[in-house]
Design an enzyme around this catalytic site. Structure first.
Site, PDB file in Angstrom:
ATOM      1  CG  ASN A  47      38.127  46.695  28.859  1.00  0.00           C
ATOM      2  OD1 ASN A  47      38.811  47.640  29.218  1.00  0.00           O
ATOM      3  ND2 ASN A  47      36.902  46.502  29.294  1.00  0.00           N
ATOM      4  CG  HIS A 133      32.224  44.358  37.914  1.00  0.00           C
ATOM      5  ND1 HIS A 133      31.016  43.849  37.482  1.00  0.00           N
ATOM      6  CD2 HIS A 133      32.694  45.123  36.892  1.00  0.00           C
ATOM      7  CE1 HIS A 133      30.782  44.274  36.263  1.00  0.00           C
ATOM      8  NE2 HIS A 133      31.770  45.048  35.877  1.00  0.00           N
ATOM      9  CD  GLU A 175      36.686  44.113  40.254  1.00  0.00           C
ATOM     10  OE1 GLU A 175      37.190  44.122  39.119  1.00  0.00           O
ATOM     11  OE2 GLU A 175      35.919  44.999  40.666  1.00  0.00           O
ATOM     12  CB  SER A 179      36.844  47.254  36.168  1.00  0.00           C
ATOM     13  OG  SER A 179      35.833  47.686  37.054  1.00  0.00           O
ATOM     14  CG  ASP A 204      35.587  39.407  38.399  1.00  0.00           C
ATOM     15  OD1 ASP A 204      36.403  39.204  37.475  1.00  0.00           O
ATOM     16  OD2 ASP A 204      34.485  39.942  38.216  1.00  0.00           O
ATOM     17  CG  HIS A 207      39.847  44.325  34.254  1.00  0.00           C
ATOM     18  ND1 HIS A 207      39.597  44.962  33.056  1.00  0.00           N
ATOM     19  CD2 HIS A 207      38.668  44.306  34.934  1.00  0.00           C
ATOM     20  CE1 HIS A 207      38.328  45.338  33.024  1.00  0.00           C
ATOM     21  NE2 HIS A 207      37.743  44.948  34.147  1.00  0.00           N
ATOM     22  CE  LYS A 236      36.562  43.067  30.996  1.00  0.00           C
ATOM     23  NZ  LYS A 236      35.249  42.441  31.284  1.00  0.00           N
TER      24      LYS A 236
END
Length: 385
Positions: A47, A133, A175, A179, A204, A207, A236
Site C-alpha cells: 500500500n 472497513h 470510505e 480497500s 475513512d 486509501h 499507505k
C-alpha cells in the site's frame, strides 16, 4: 468442548474452505521489490502508493527525531506522551485539510474504533456502507447504537434508512476509496443525504489521502466534500503508520475526554511524528505531484492492458486493482503461479470479502516502472490460462 477443541475446529474450518491466513517474514516488503532472503519478486501487494517508505528525507527525519526525542513517547498523550512534535504535525494536518483540529492516533483501526465507541449511544443509529472497513463495522456492531447497512455506494438507500424515525442521533459511515474493491464513494451524494437528515458524516479516507485531490488532500477534497469527521491514515501513501481524526474544536475536546483508544494507549513515538511532518511536506510538494502523476499513468496502462486481455476488473481508478476470480482455491492457484513467475500478489478471501468473491488484490505504486506493469499483465494472463 475444550479450549483446544474449539481452536482445532475453527482452524479446520478455515483450512477446509481454503481460507487459512498465513504470514510471510520478509527482509524488504515495501517499494518496488519484495524480498525474502536471496529471493525477490516485483511487489504488487504494497500500500506504499507513492513509494515514500523508502524516501531518504523521511528516513533522515525519523533518525533526527529519534536523536532528539528518543525511541518512544513514554506514555499516553494524556500523561507525558504528547510532545511538541505531535502538536506540530496535528496543526499542519488541520491547516492542510481545512479543519480546526486534528488528533493523532496510533492506527486507523484505533481511530475508527475510538470515534464510534465515544460518540454512539443506545438511542442512536449508524448507517454504514455494507463494504466499509472491518474497523468501522466491528465498532458499529459492538456499539450500543442501532446499526443499519446500505447497499454499496447506494446513496438513495442511505437516504431512505436515515429518513426512518429515531429518538437519537445518526452517523453515516463510508470510505473514500474502498480497500478491497478500489472504487470510490459518491461522497457528494452521501453528504447531501446525511445532512438532510441532520446526521453527521464519517469518512475513512485511508486509501485516498496523499493520492487524490489537489496536493493529495484526498477523496473528500477531490469531490469538494467536507465530512464532519475525516479519518486519514499514514500507512499507505505517507509511507509510515498511524492516523489522524480531523474535526471541529468541540469534537476534538470531546474525544480528548471520552476516546478510550486515545486516552489509554501510548502515543506514537515523537520521532515518527517528525517523520510524518516530513512526509506531509513531500506529499504536498512538486515531487509529490510527480509521483501521483506516475501512479496515474501506471493505473491507466494496467487497466488498458487488462481490457485488451479480457480481464474483468472492478470499476476502480485507484491504485487498488482487484481481479475477482470467485472460488478460494482458484485465487490461491493463480497467486502461486504468478509468484512462480516473479510477481508477488495476495489472494484475498472470505471473510475479508463476501463469499464467492475471492480475488487477487493488486496494488500499483509510483515506485513501479512501466516494464513492471507490462510484466504483471503478461504473467497474469498466462496464470489465468
Amino acid at each position: 468442548m475444550s479450549w483446544q477443541q474449539r481452536i482445532d475446529s475453527a482452524l479446520s474450518e478455515r483450512r477446509d474452505a481454503d481460507a487459512l491466513r498465513r504470514r510471510y517474514p520478509v527482509t524488504h516488503g515495501a517499494g518496488r521489490w519484495l524480498e525474502q532472503g536471496e529471493q525477490r519478486w516485483l511487489n504488487f501487494s504494497s500500500n506504499d502508493y507513492l513509494g515514500l517508505s523508502q524516501h531518504p528525507q523521511i528516513i533522515a527525519a525519523w533518525q533526527q527525531g529519534a536523536e532528539r526525542y528518543g525511541t518512544g513517547s513514554g506514555g499516553s498523550g494524556h500523561v507525558t506522551g504528547y510532545s511538541v512534535a505531535h502538536q506540530h504535525v496535528e496543526q499542519e494536518l488541520a491547516e492542510w485539510l481545512g479543519y480546526p483540529r486534528a488528533l493523532l492516533f496510533i492506527s486507523g483501526f484505533a481511530a475508527n474504533q475510538a470515534l464510534i465507541a465515544a460518540l454512539m449511544r443506545k438511542e442512536d443509529r449508524i448507517v454504514a456502507d455494507r463494504l466499509s472497513h472491518a474497523s468501522l463495522l466491528e465498532a458499529a456492531s459492538h456499539s450500543p447504537a442501532q446499526l443499519r447497512r446500505f447497499a454499496h455506494n447506494d446513496s438513495a438507500q442511505l437516504a431512505m434508512l436515515l429518513g426512518k424515525p429515531i429518538d437519537g442521533l445518526q452517523l453515516a459511515v463510508t470510505e473514500g476509496i474502498f480497500s478491497m474493491d478500489g472504487d470510490s464513494a459518491p461522497l457528494a451524494e452521501i453528504a447531501v443525504a446525511t445532512h438532510a437528515a441532520n446526521g453527521w458524516l464519517l469518512v475513512d479516507d485511508a486509501h485516498g489521502i496523499g493520492v487524490c485531490g489537489d496536493e493529495g488532500r484526498g477523496s473528500c477534497a477531490a469531490q469538494q466534500v467536507k465530512p464532519d469527521l475525516l479519518v486519514v491514515t499514514f500507512g499507505k501513501a505517507f509511507g509510515l503508520s498511524g492516523a489522524a481524526v480531523l474535526c471541529s474544536e468541540d469534537a476534538a475536546d470531546y474525544l480528548l475526554q471520552f476516546a478510550r483508544h486515545l486516552i489509554y494507549s501510548t502515543s506514537m513515538p515523537p520521532a515518527q511524528a517528525v517523520a510524518l511532518s516530513q512526509a506531509l511536506a513531500v506529499v504536498r510538494s512538486d515531487e509529490g505531484e510527480t509521483r501521483r502523476q506516475t501512479l496515474r499513468r501506471h493505473i491507466a496502462r494496467f487497466r488498458q492492458g487488462a481490457e485488451q486481455l479480457d480481464m474483468q476488473l472492478t470499476a476502480s481508478n485507484s491504485a487498488i486493482q482487484p481481479l475477482i476470480v470467485g472460488e478460494n482455491v482458484r485465487a490461491l492457484q493463480i497467486t502461486e503461479r504468478v509468484r512462480d513467475q516473479g510477481c508477488w500478489l495476495t489472494a484475498i478471501r472470505p471473510p475479508t470479502v463476501p463469499a464467492g468473491t475471492a480475488r487477487l488484490r493488486m496494488t500499483l505504486t509510483a515506485s513501479h516502472e512501466t516494464q513492471d506493469i507490462d510484466r504483471l499483465l503478461e504473467v497474469l494472463h498466462a496464470a489465468r490460462e
